[in-house]
Write an enzyme that holds these catalytic residues in place. Structure first.
Site, PDB file in Angstrom:
ATOM      1  N   LYS A 155      -2.246  -1.568  -3.877  1.00 37.53           N
ATOM      2  CA  LYS A 155      -3.063  -0.357  -3.834  1.00 37.53           C
ATOM      3  C   LYS A 155      -2.191   0.883  -3.900  1.00 37.53           C
ATOM      4  CE  LYS A 155      -5.968   1.937  -0.503  1.00 37.53           C
ATOM      5  NZ  LYS A 155      -6.394   2.014   0.843  1.00 37.53           N
TER       6      LYS A 155
ATOM      7  N   LYS B   3       0.861  -1.173   0.000  1.00 41.19           N
ATOM      8  CA  LYS B   3       0.000   0.000   0.000  1.00 41.19           C
ATOM      9  C   LYS B   3       0.899   1.226   0.000  1.00 41.19           C
ATOM     10  CE  LYS B   3      -3.567   2.377   2.626  1.00 41.19           C
ATOM     11  NZ  LYS B   3      -4.567   2.293   3.676  1.00 41.19           N
TER      12      LYS B   3
HETATM   13  C1  PBG Z   1      -7.613   3.168   5.632  1.00 41.15           C
HETATM   14  C2  PBG Z   1      -7.872   3.097   4.174  1.00 41.15           C
HETATM   15  C3  PBG Z   1      -7.679   4.098   3.190  1.00 41.15           C
HETATM   16  C4  PBG Z   1      -8.122   3.563   1.993  1.00 41.15           C
HETATM   17  C5  PBG Z   1      -8.570   2.274   2.255  1.00 41.15           C
HETATM   18  N1  PBG Z   1      -8.385   2.001   3.610  1.00 41.15           N
HETATM   19  C6  PBG Z   1      -7.200   5.484   3.325  1.00 41.15           C
HETATM   20  C7  PBG Z   1      -5.798   5.797   3.610  1.00 41.15           C
HETATM   21  O1  PBG Z   1      -4.931   4.935   3.753  1.00 41.15           O
HETATM   22  O2  PBG Z   1      -5.558   6.993   3.762  1.00 41.15           O
HETATM   23  C8  PBG Z   1      -8.129   4.288   0.682  1.00 41.15           C
HETATM   24  C9  PBG Z   1      -9.153   3.855  -0.272  1.00 41.15           C
HETATM   25  C10 PBG Z   1      -9.376   4.727  -1.436  1.00 41.15           C
HETATM   26  O3  PBG Z   1      -8.724   5.770  -1.658  1.00 41.15           O
HETATM   27  O4  PBG Z   1     -10.274   4.373  -2.194  1.00 41.15           O
HETATM   28  N2  PBG Z   1      -6.264   3.155   5.962  1.00 41.15           N
HETATM   29 ZN    ZN Z   2      -5.727   3.925   8.053  1.00 43.76          ZN
END
Ligand code: PBG
Ligand code: ZN
Length: 320
Positions: free
Chosen positions: A244, A191
């Site tokens: 992601k 991520k």
């Molecule tokens: C929580 C989370 C996030 C997303 C999914 N779970 C936000 C982040 O990490 O700031 C992002 C999902 C998206 O942008 O569609 N940590």
């Molecule tokens: Zn988070």
């Protein structure tokens, strides 16, 4: 001359040699559930996506089920936030209640529960904060407690998205100890600290109130490091992995597909969705063709399944 055009001459021939297809079985639909009553609130930066209260979830879930989407990723938006994210692991938290409701009313849906603290912390970070630091080891027990409480509520799959080191192991251990030996972990292994999450933070009210997430989420410049993160999560007990964002990270999907024989999921995130929707609303692009082309690119790169806010639109197009 080699005549490649032989296999492109009409739709039947093209369909015969087509390597990838999109079906509703590929799609995971994220939903936002807010701790309020009688609301269906549009999210401005994500046209077509709403926050629902539990009492109005049927309005979307009836269509989800009838259009043959079986997989949901659930995000709760709590009414109360504090420093230790109590709402995340509260048995009567918004996500826990939403999961219980969905499992009872829609037993055919498989529920994937995102596990993170940022929606529940007053400072918006994904872990416990001390001064300006986001603490790793102190965060692990809270993530583990959150995972157990979501599993107890009926979550079928646990998806940690926090990017703390060691969280998969901590969560696996806690799930096993509580008897959830059959609950799989689908880890957000790679991520990245991405600007593409902007609209989501609007939607979930989870922007960090100081600093950014670069000390825990990955540097977008790094590809090899993503393979090391995935390898570690699998060693700690992850059953499936998420990459992601998706569209700008096709190289990561493709390398992961070659290196690891586990289900691979691409998360087509909020910013990617917002860009397509806005350009389509302006009439600059053909929404349906662009979305399906984007989905095919992810499957071609190696994704088995795709988390996408376009899921319901795609299901509508496929059922036309
Ligand atoms: C929580 C989370 C996030 C997303 C999914 N779970 C936000 C982040 O990490 O700031 C992002 C999902 C998206 O942008 O569609 N940590
Ligand atoms: Zn988070």
């Amino acid at each position: 001359m080699k005549r490649f055009r032989k296999l492109r001459q009409n739709e039947q021939m093209r369909s015969f040699v087509r390597e990838n297809r999109i079906s509703t079985d590929d799609l995971i639909y994220p939903i936002f559930v807010k701790d309020e009553k009688n609301i269906k609130e549009p999210i401005e930066s994500m046209p077509g996506i709403f926050r629902y209260s539990i009492d109005r979830l049927d309005e979307i879930l009836d269509e989800v089920v009838s259009k043959k989407i079986h997989l949901l990723l659930i995000f709760g938006i709590p009414s109360h936030k504090d420093e230790k994210a109590s709402g995340a692991y509260d048995e009567n938290g918004i996500t826990q209640r939403a999961i219980r409701y969905i499992k009872e009313k829609y037993p055919s849906i498989l529920i994937i529960a995102d596990v993170c603290l940022c929606e529940y912390t007053s400072h918006g970070h994904c872990g416990i904060v001390k001064g300006n630091e986001i603490l790793n080891d102190e965060t692990l027990p809270l993530l583990a407690a959150t995972a157990v409480s979501l599993a107890k509520s009926g979550a079928d799959i646990i998806a940690p998205s926090d990017m703390m080191d060691g969280r998969v192991e901590a969560i696996r251990e806690a799930l096993d100890k509580s008897g959830f030996i059959n609950t799989p972990i689908m880890s957000y292994s790679a991520k990245f600290a991405s600007a593409y999450y902007g609209p989501f933070r609007d939607a979930a009210g989870s922007s960090p109130c100081f600093g950014d997430r670069k000390s825990y989420q990955m540097d977008p410049a790094n590809g090899r490091e993503a393979m090391a993160e995935i390898k570690q999560d699998l060693a700690e007990g992850a059953d499936m992995i998420i990459i992601k964002p998706a569209l700008a990270y096709g190289d990561i999907l493709s390398s992961a597909r070659k290196a690891f024989d586990v289900p691979l999921i691409a998360y087509n995130v909020s910013g990617e969705y917002a860009m397509v929707k806005t350009a389509a609303e302006k009439g600059f692009i053909d929404e349906k063709r662009i979305v399906l082309e984007n989905m095919l690119s992810l499957k071609r790169a190696g994704a088995d399944r795709i988390i996408t806010y376009h899921a319901l639109d795609i299901a509508r197009w496929l059922s036309e």
